[in-house]
Write a protein that holds these residues in place. Sequence first.
Motif, PDB file in Angstrom:
ATOM      1  N   ASN A 187     -52.481  54.907  60.323  1.00 28.51           N
ATOM      2  CA  ASN A 187     -52.988  53.773  59.863  1.00 28.51           C
ATOM      3  C   ASN A 187     -52.273  53.187  58.495  1.00 28.51           C
ATOM      4  O   ASN A 187     -52.184  52.127  58.423  1.00 28.51           O
ATOM      5  CB  ASN A 187     -54.474  53.894  59.658  1.00 28.51           C
ATOM      6  CG  ASN A 187     -55.222  54.580  60.830  1.00 28.51           C
ATOM      7  OD1 ASN A 187     -54.908  54.001  61.852  1.00 28.51           O
ATOM      8  ND2 ASN A 187     -56.286  55.217  60.798  1.00 28.51           N
ATOM      9  N   THR A 188     -51.913  54.362  57.980  1.00 32.38           N
ATOM     10  CA  THR A 188     -51.062  53.986  56.520  1.00 32.38           C
ATOM     11  C   THR A 188     -50.105  53.274  56.878  1.00 32.38           C
ATOM     12  O   THR A 188     -49.500  52.260  56.129  1.00 32.38           O
ATOM     13  CB  THR A 188     -51.168  54.967  55.733  1.00 32.38           C
ATOM     14  OG1 THR A 188     -52.706  55.512  55.450  1.00 32.38           O
ATOM     15  CG2 THR A 188     -50.583  54.645  54.315  1.00 32.38           C
TER      16      THR A 188
ATOM     17  N   TRP B  11     -55.775  43.011  52.224  1.00 34.20           N
ATOM     18  CA  TRP B  11     -56.408  42.480  53.243  1.00 34.20           C
ATOM     19  C   TRP B  11     -55.632  42.824  54.550  1.00 34.20           C
ATOM     20  O   TRP B  11     -54.360  42.735  54.509  1.00 34.20           O
ATOM     21  CB  TRP B  11     -56.371  41.008  53.237  1.00 34.20           C
ATOM     22  CG  TRP B  11     -57.133  40.427  52.151  1.00 34.20           C
ATOM     23  CD1 TRP B  11     -58.033  41.127  51.348  1.00 34.20           C
ATOM     24  CD2 TRP B  11     -57.457  39.013  51.893  1.00 34.20           C
ATOM     25  NE1 TRP B  11     -58.682  40.275  50.599  1.00 34.20           N
ATOM     26  CE2 TRP B  11     -58.303  38.989  50.792  1.00 34.20           C
ATOM     27  CE3 TRP B  11     -56.808  37.892  52.146  1.00 34.20           C
ATOM     28  CZ2 TRP B  11     -58.609  37.734  50.161  1.00 34.20           C
ATOM     29  CZ3 TRP B  11     -57.050  36.657  51.814  1.00 34.20           C
ATOM     30  CH2 TRP B  11     -57.900  36.760  50.505  1.00 34.20           C
ATOM     31  N   GLY B  12     -56.066  43.327  55.627  1.00 34.38           N
ATOM     32  CA  GLY B  12     -55.356  43.752  56.884  1.00 34.38           C
ATOM     33  C   GLY B  12     -55.071  45.010  56.979  1.00 34.38           C
ATOM     34  O   GLY B  12     -54.759  45.536  57.878  1.00 34.38           O
ATOM     35  N   PHE B  13     -55.489  45.821  55.886  1.00 34.53           N
ATOM     36  CA  PHE B  13     -55.212  47.367  55.853  1.00 34.53           C
ATOM     37  C   PHE B  13     -56.329  47.949  56.798  1.00 34.53           C
ATOM     38  O   PHE B  13     -57.539  47.730  56.351  1.00 34.53           O
ATOM     39  CB  PHE B  13     -55.083  47.956  54.305  1.00 34.53           C
ATOM     40  CG  PHE B  13     -54.539  49.465  54.407  1.00 34.53           C
ATOM     41  CD1 PHE B  13     -53.395  49.548  54.003  1.00 34.53           C
ATOM     42  CD2 PHE B  13     -55.303  50.458  54.339  1.00 34.53           C
ATOM     43  CE1 PHE B  13     -52.784  50.842  53.981  1.00 34.53           C
ATOM     44  CE2 PHE B  13     -55.028  51.505  54.551  1.00 34.53           C
ATOM     45  CZ  PHE B  13     -53.618  51.829  54.343  1.00 34.53           C
ATOM     46  N   PHE B  14     -55.518  48.868  57.649  1.00 38.25           N
ATOM     47  CA  PHE B  14     -56.508  49.351  58.565  1.00 38.25           C
ATOM     48  C   PHE B  14     -56.798  51.261  58.367  1.00 38.25           C
ATOM     49  O   PHE B  14     -55.780  51.680  57.876  1.00 38.25           O
ATOM     50  CB  PHE B  14     -56.115  49.642  60.199  1.00 38.25           C
ATOM     51  CG  PHE B  14     -56.946  49.958  60.946  1.00 38.25           C
ATOM     52  CD1 PHE B  14     -56.513  51.377  61.531  1.00 38.25           C
ATOM     53  CD2 PHE B  14     -58.090  49.204  61.673  1.00 38.25           C
ATOM     54  CE1 PHE B  14     -57.445  52.064  62.309  1.00 38.25           C
ATOM     55  CE2 PHE B  14     -58.931  49.940  62.449  1.00 38.25           C
ATOM     56  CZ  PHE B  14     -58.669  51.506  63.100  1.00 38.25           C
TER      57      PHE B  14
ATOM     58  N   THR C 225     -61.036  47.652  59.036  1.00 35.60           N
ATOM     59  CA  THR C 225     -60.122  46.809  58.069  1.00 35.60           C
ATOM     60  C   THR C 225     -60.394  46.273  56.930  1.00 35.60           C
ATOM     61  O   THR C 225     -61.473  45.613  56.786  1.00 35.60           O
ATOM     62  CB  THR C 225     -59.731  45.573  59.252  1.00 35.60           C
ATOM     63  OG1 THR C 225     -59.239  46.308  60.481  1.00 35.60           O
ATOM     64  CG2 THR C 225     -58.415  44.877  58.546  1.00 35.60           C
ATOM     65  N   ALA C 226     -59.492  46.271  55.867  1.00 33.76           N
ATOM     66  CA  ALA C 226     -59.837  45.674  54.716  1.00 33.76           C
ATOM     67  C   ALA C 226     -59.814  44.215  54.670  1.00 33.76           C
ATOM     68  O   ALA C 226     -58.825  43.611  55.531  1.00 33.76           O
ATOM     69  CB  ALA C 226     -58.860  46.215  53.787  1.00 33.76           C
TER      70      ALA C 226
ATOM     71  N   THR D 267     -47.396  45.940  57.188  1.00 28.61           N
ATOM     72  CA  THR D 267     -47.788  44.717  57.619  1.00 28.61           C
ATOM     73  C   THR D 267     -48.769  44.234  56.427  1.00 28.61           C
ATOM     74  O   THR D 267     -49.727  43.727  56.700  1.00 28.61           O
ATOM     75  CB  THR D 267     -48.278  44.778  58.946  1.00 28.61           C
ATOM     76  OG1 THR D 267     -49.580  45.580  58.884  1.00 28.61           O
ATOM     77  CG2 THR D 267     -47.428  44.864  60.025  1.00 28.61           C
ATOM     78  N   ARG D 268     -48.615  44.709  55.328  1.00 33.75           N
ATOM     79  CA  ARG D 268     -49.478  44.612  54.032  1.00 33.75           C
ATOM     80  C   ARG D 268     -49.581  43.239  53.743  1.00 33.75           C
ATOM     81  O   ARG D 268     -50.497  42.684  53.425  1.00 33.75           O
ATOM     82  CB  ARG D 268     -49.195  45.353  52.895  1.00 33.75           C
ATOM     83  CG  ARG D 268     -49.661  46.795  52.956  1.00 33.75           C
ATOM     84  CD  ARG D 268     -49.315  47.445  51.760  1.00 33.75           C
ATOM     85  NE  ARG D 268     -49.721  48.916  51.854  1.00 33.75           N
ATOM     86  CZ  ARG D 268     -49.927  49.669  50.877  1.00 33.75           C
ATOM     87  NH1 ARG D 268     -49.165  49.475  49.729  1.00 33.75           N
ATOM     88  NH2 ARG D 268     -50.287  51.045  51.181  1.00 33.75           N
TER      89      ARG D 268
END
Length: 320
Positions: free
Chosen positions: A117-118, A185-188, A222-223, A124-125
Amino acid sequence: MKNISKSVKRSAIACLIGTFFLISIDSFAQRHGGGGAAHRAGGATHTRPAVQSRPGSNGGGIKRPANSSTNRVTRPAASNNNKITRPSSSNNKVTRPATSTNRNNNNINGNRTGNRNTNISGNTRNVDRSRDITINNNRNTVVRRNTVVYARPPYVYGGYRYHAYNPYYFHPYRPFYYGPVWHPWGFFVATLAVTAIVVSVESTQYHYDQGVWYAPSNGGYTAVPAPVGGTVNNIPSGAQTVNTGTVNNYYYGGTYYEKDGSSYKVVPPTAGTIVDNLPEGGEEVTIGDVKYVKFGETYYQPVKVDGKDKYEVVLVEEDK
């Protein structure tokens, strides 16, 4: 006399034939090492050398040294074979590192699996993956107007006017690091920390943890942009106090909070607000001769205030 001569001749011929016959038999017996008259009579003297010519085939005294010699030869051979197979076993030592390599690969794979995930999100941050979620996350990216009148003319380009109180002063966009628990945003993430709480906003459930808002997504979380109206009891201690021109807001990681009794409520950014830093996840865009940093639908203009590089929330209006 003639008869006597004939008899003598016959006797001589018979003797010759008999002698020849005996010689033939003896020769045959010697060749085959078998019986026969010559062998029985004294041929043993002649056959013993023939037996001695094959040491070890007869006679215990001769056979034992032969066997001992054979054993001596066989043992080194076996020893040599062992010595040969031991390096072959040492080849197993070669395979052991290969096995450990596989273990390392497993560790790497484990790390990839554990950190998947990281790593994926890390690459793709700057991509807003919140669009993959069926939640209106852009409602908090709309800038609310400030009551203060702009003394500076706006920057006009492409049919839009970009208002800012401070003059444009370019400096590169360098995302600020808010620590290991903050995510753009978009971090899973597959799981959330035990410190995460559930916050309901307009019948939608979010998860809040240490300044980051999450929404359920694809078996994990997801953030996402903080939902306007979301209320929490505490915000991170590193939040910056910013003046909007009317009230003070608290800014942390791209999110603005307003004090609401004993709680903090998420509010949209106010035009003209100055912030010291911008988090990861922004997009540097060029509009005419100006470079802005964009988060959702919010534009930040690079400015310099009191000799320090900062960012101002821009009010964007359609040029009518």
